[in-house]
Design a protein around this motif. Structure first.
Motif, PDB file in Angstrom:
ATOM      1  N   GLU A  98      -9.770   0.711  11.523  1.00  0.00           N
ATOM      2  CA  GLU A  98      -9.230   1.848  11.519  1.00  0.00           C
ATOM      3  C   GLU A  98      -8.140   2.108  12.025  1.00  0.00           C
ATOM      4  N   GLY A  99      -7.422   3.493  10.447  1.00  0.00           N
ATOM      5  CA  GLY A  99      -6.188   4.119  11.131  1.00  0.00           C
ATOM      6  C   GLY A  99      -5.074   3.419  11.072  1.00  0.00           C
ATOM      7  N   LEU A 100      -5.138   2.269  10.352  1.00  0.00           N
ATOM      8  CA  LEU A 100      -4.359   1.359  10.347  1.00  0.00           C
ATOM      9  C   LEU A 100      -3.577   1.992   9.270  1.00  0.00           C
ATOM     10  N   VAL A 101      -2.597   2.103   8.833  1.00  0.00           N
ATOM     11  CA  VAL A 101      -1.015   2.551   8.071  1.00  0.00           C
ATOM     12  C   VAL A 101      -0.631   1.381   6.977  1.00  0.00           C
ATOM     13  N   MET A 102      -0.901   1.680   6.192  1.00  0.00           N
ATOM     14  CA  MET A 102      -0.146   0.009   4.842  1.00  0.00           C
ATOM     15  C   MET A 102       0.535   0.603   3.655  1.00  0.00           C
ATOM     16  N   ASN A 109       5.546   1.399  -9.481  1.00  0.00           N
ATOM     17  CA  ASN A 109       6.317   0.507  -8.567  1.00  0.00           C
ATOM     18  C   ASN A 109       6.701   1.082  -7.343  1.00  0.00           C
ATOM     19  N   SER A 110       5.956   2.383  -6.949  1.00  0.00           N
ATOM     20  CA  SER A 110       6.395   3.271  -6.512  1.00  0.00           C
ATOM     21  C   SER A 110       6.013   2.676  -4.617  1.00  0.00           C
ATOM     22  N   GLU A 111       6.432   3.547  -3.298  1.00  0.00           N
ATOM     23  CA  GLU A 111       5.771   2.936  -2.533  1.00  0.00           C
ATOM     24  C   GLU A 111       4.533   4.573  -2.387  1.00  0.00           C
ATOM     25  N   LEU A 112       3.503   3.938  -1.325  1.00  0.00           N
ATOM     26  CA  LEU A 112       2.360   4.774  -1.547  1.00  0.00           C
ATOM     27  C   LEU A 112       1.859   4.452  -0.459  1.00  0.00           C
ATOM     28  N   VAL A 126      -9.803   2.410   1.717  1.00  0.00           N
ATOM     29  CA  VAL A 126      -7.827   3.332   2.175  1.00  0.00           C
ATOM     30  C   VAL A 126      -8.050   4.379   1.289  1.00  0.00           C
ATOM     31  N   ASP A 127      -7.948   5.464   2.079  1.00  0.00           N
ATOM     32  CA  ASP A 127      -7.553   6.712   2.242  1.00  0.00           C
ATOM     33  C   ASP A 127      -5.824   7.114   1.711  1.00  0.00           C
ATOM     34  N   PHE A 128      -5.451   7.471   0.468  1.00  0.00           N
ATOM     35  CA  PHE A 128      -4.602   7.521  -0.148  1.00  0.00           C
ATOM     36  C   PHE A 128      -4.108   9.134  -0.266  1.00  0.00           C
ATOM     37  N   ASN A 129      -4.897  10.198   0.732  1.00  0.00           N
ATOM     38  CA  ASN A 129      -4.230  11.264   0.794  1.00  0.00           C
ATOM     39  C   ASN A 129      -3.773  11.703   1.983  1.00  0.00           C
ATOM     40  N   HIS A 130      -2.683  12.908   2.374  1.00  0.00           N
ATOM     41  CA  HIS A 130      -2.397  12.950   3.079  1.00  0.00           C
ATOM     42  C   HIS A 130      -2.868  13.046   4.239  1.00  0.00           C
ATOM     43  N   PRO A 131      -2.183  12.617   5.351  1.00  0.00           N
ATOM     44  CA  PRO A 131      -2.608  12.611   6.827  1.00  0.00           C
ATOM     45  C   PRO A 131      -3.140  14.030   6.634  1.00  0.00           C
ATOM     46  N   LEU A 132      -2.372  15.470   7.094  1.00  0.00           N
ATOM     47  CA  LEU A 132      -2.318  16.724   7.577  1.00  0.00           C
ATOM     48  C   LEU A 132      -3.698  17.007   5.544  1.00  0.00           C
ATOM     49  N   ALA A 133      -4.063  16.588   4.704  1.00  0.00           N
ATOM     50  CA  ALA A 133      -4.658  16.983   3.719  1.00  0.00           C
ATOM     51  C   ALA A 133      -5.669  18.013   4.467  1.00  0.00           C
ATOM     52  N   GLY A 134      -6.191  18.595   4.449  1.00  0.00           N
ATOM     53  CA  GLY A 134      -7.636  19.689   4.511  1.00  0.00           C
ATOM     54  C   GLY A 134      -7.467  20.159   6.224  1.00  0.00           C
ATOM     55  N   ARG A 135      -5.953  20.483   6.522  1.00  0.00           N
ATOM     56  CA  ARG A 135      -5.570  20.734   7.591  1.00  0.00           C
ATOM     57  C   ARG A 135      -4.647  21.743   7.819  1.00  0.00           C
ATOM     58  N   GLU A 136      -5.826  23.095   8.943  1.00  0.00           N
ATOM     59  CA  GLU A 136      -4.893  24.277   8.419  1.00  0.00           C
ATOM     60  C   GLU A 136      -3.375  24.046   9.829  1.00  0.00           C
TER      61      GLU A 136
END
Length: 149
Positions: A98-102, A109-112, A126-136
């Motif tokens: 858990e937490g592994l970024v891949m 064919n762009s990197e995501l 896998v969560d493709f949301n920005h890691p800071l999504a939902g954060r103030e």
């Protein structure tokens, strides 16, 4: 470096600045203080609009601290950006955790980047949301230079 400019930050201007992003708990998640300033042209998409709006009108030498709500920073998480894949799609030698970024390839064919949120013998989530999504975020900035582009 050139003479300090009296120009104010506005659309189309080139800006060099030091910044930090901090979570409510005090954790600094990004900073270039102590390094080279970031440089961008206002409106070029380098910064989310909420960050640009916060610094409009500032000039070289100005400093500020701004609270940026999620909607004006990296947005809110979208459930559609959370996906599951068959475990067989991943190489057997990958040490999933858990937490592994891949890195994944999107439809063009762009990197995501995606973050593993859970897995079992059958599926990998896998969560493709920005890691800071939902954060103030607390956005601290020191403007180094403002010039016409």
């Amino acid at each position: 470096m050139s003479e300090v400019s009296a120009l104010a930050i506005g659309a189309g201007r080139r800006v060099a600045l030091h910044f930090s992003l901090q979570l409510d708990d005090g954790q600094v998640v990004d900073s270039n203080f102590g390094g080279n300033p970031a440089s961008f042209i206002v409106g070029d998409g380098s910064l989310p609009a909420g960050f640009e709006q916060a610094i409009l009108g500032m000039s070289a030498g100005d400093e500020g601290v701004f609270r940026i709500p999620p909607e004006k920073a990296f947005g809110m998480p979208h459930p559609d950006n959370q996906q599951s894949f068959p475990r067989s799609r991943f190489a057997s030698d990958i040490q999933l955790q858990e937490g592994l970024v891949m890195s994944f390839a999107d439809a063009r064919n762009s990197e995501l980047a995606g973050v593993v949120t859970a897995f079992d013998d059958e599926r990998v989530f896998v969560d493709f949301n920005h890691p800071l999504a939902g954060r103030e975020l607390l956005f601290r900035v020191r403007v180094v230079q403002v010039e016409n582009s």
